[in-house]
Scaffold this active site. Structure first.
Site, mmCIF file in Angstrom:
data_model
loop_
_atom_site.group_PDB
_atom_site.id
_atom_site.type_symbol
_atom_site.label_atom_id
_atom_site.label_comp_id
_atom_site.label_asym_id
_atom_site.label_seq_id
_atom_site.Cartn_x
_atom_site.Cartn_y
_atom_site.Cartn_z
ATOM 1 N N CYS B 86 0.838 -1.200 0.000
ATOM 2 C CA CYS B 86 0.000 0.000 0.000
ATOM 3 C C CYS B 86 0.876 1.256 0.000
ATOM 4 C CB CYS B 86 -0.966 -0.058 1.181
ATOM 5 S SG CYS B 86 -2.387 1.019 0.982
ATOM 6 N N HIS B 196 -3.464 -5.729 0.941
ATOM 7 C CA HIS B 196 -2.874 -5.963 2.265
ATOM 8 C C HIS B 196 -2.849 -7.452 2.622
ATOM 9 C CE1 HIS B 196 -2.460 -1.824 3.761
ATOM 10 N NE2 HIS B 196 -3.525 -1.561 3.011
ATOM 11 N N GLU B 198 -1.034 -8.886 4.677
ATOM 12 C CA GLU B 198 -0.774 -9.052 6.120
ATOM 13 C C GLU B 198 -2.069 -9.063 6.927
ATOM 14 O OE1 GLU B 198 -0.533 -6.322 4.491
ATOM 15 O OE2 GLU B 198 -0.791 -4.524 5.724
#
EC number: 6.3.5.3
Lengths: 82, 224
Positions: B86, B196, B198
């Site tokens: 990002c 994302h 994660e």
């Protein structure tokens, strides 16, 4: 100490889509301003540099554009001493 | 395997990244601050998402000129793996470590939703635990994820397999060229992506589709 004043203009390159410019264009149309061909938006930086050496100031300003003020992948810039 | 997370003022996904790396590698990553000029010896450097320096000037522009990014560039030149997510992706393109630019979403809106991602290249250090063409779920949350590059560069990165992730099944949230969601550098050790991964690494997240990216990068086997 003398001061050199400059204006740096950063605009999107031709062919780079400008959704913000498009939105502004539509808003102007909505306000009744007819006949607008297109709107492209950009940035203006007014920079003051101490000194009297205009050639050096201009060279420095161009370097500033290359290194930070403009993203030359998508933007053009111009430097004007005022 | 050791990892490091880059911290800059205005990032807000740093804790997510630290948690994910800790859970997956079993070891907390070291953190490096924007003014640090050296990064310890690690296998993976992660630049998290957020709004570094308030997105002033251009997203990632100021962060890319901080001392820590010179240290990241030095490590990248030595072959250390770097992943930017990002805002981290935006920082990597602004730093010149990845080609192209990330522009305002064509919708002009901040998008926060889940997308489908196709693994466009499974032959990278970051995607070897995925299958080529596999479609995974992944969350996105950004205002400026509209990947753009000139036609010559686009042809080059497409030809060299540097497009690693592509928005699939009509889920492109930002208008990016060729549905590009993530790219890798020529050398294959610097990856940037807008989504994302994660945030999708364990059952509590509602899925673990993003986990294999970190397992790949950390040299871990594919989880069952």
């Amino acid at each position: 100490m003398p001061v050199i004043k400059a204006r740096v203009t950063v605009t999107l390159k031709n062919g780079v889509l400008d959704p913000q410019g498009k939105a502004i264009e539509h808003a102007l149309d909505g306000l009744g301003f007819g006949g607008i061909g297109s709107v492209r938006q950009g940035k203006v930086f007014d920079v003051e540099i101490e000194g009297a050496d205009k050639a050096k100031a201009e060279a420095d300003l161009n370097a500033m554009c290359e290194k930070l003020l403009a993203n030359t992948v998508i933007e053009n810039y111009s430097v004007t001493l005022i | 395997m050791k990892s490091a997370v880059v911290l800059l003022p205005g990032l807000n996904r740093d804790r997510d990244m630290i948690a994910a790396l800790t859970k997956i590698s079993g070891k907390a990553p070291v953190t490096v601050w924007q003014t640090d000029t050296e990064i310890p010896d690690v296998d993976l450097i992660a630049i998290p998402g957020g709004f570094s320096f308030g997105d002033y000037l251009r997203c990632g522009a100021i962060a890319a000129r901080m001392p820590v990014m010179r240290a990241v560039a030095e490590k990248a030149a030595k072959g250390v793996q770097v992943v930017g997510v990002c805002n981290g992706f935006q920082i990597l393109v602004e730093a010149g470590l990845l080609p192209g630019a990330l522009m305002r979403n064509t919708s002009l809106k901040f998008v926060c939703r889940e997308v489908k991602l196709e693994i466009a290249n499974a032959n990278t250090a970051f995607t070897r635990n995925y299958a080529a063409g596999q479609v995974i779920r992944c969350p996105v949350a950004h205002h400026d994820g509209n990947y753009f590059t000139d036609p010559e560069t686009l042809a080059r990165i497409e030809g060299e397999g540097q497009v690693v992730f592509r928005y699939a099944e009509g889920t492109n949230p930002n208008g990016s060229i060729n549905d590009i969601a993530g790219i890798i550098n020529e050398k294959g050790n610097v990856l940037g992506l807008m989504p994302h991964p994660e945030n999708l690494i364990e059952t509590a997240h509602g899925g673990n589709d993003g986990r294999a990216l970190f397992e790949s990068a950390l040299g871990l086997p594919k989880a069952a």
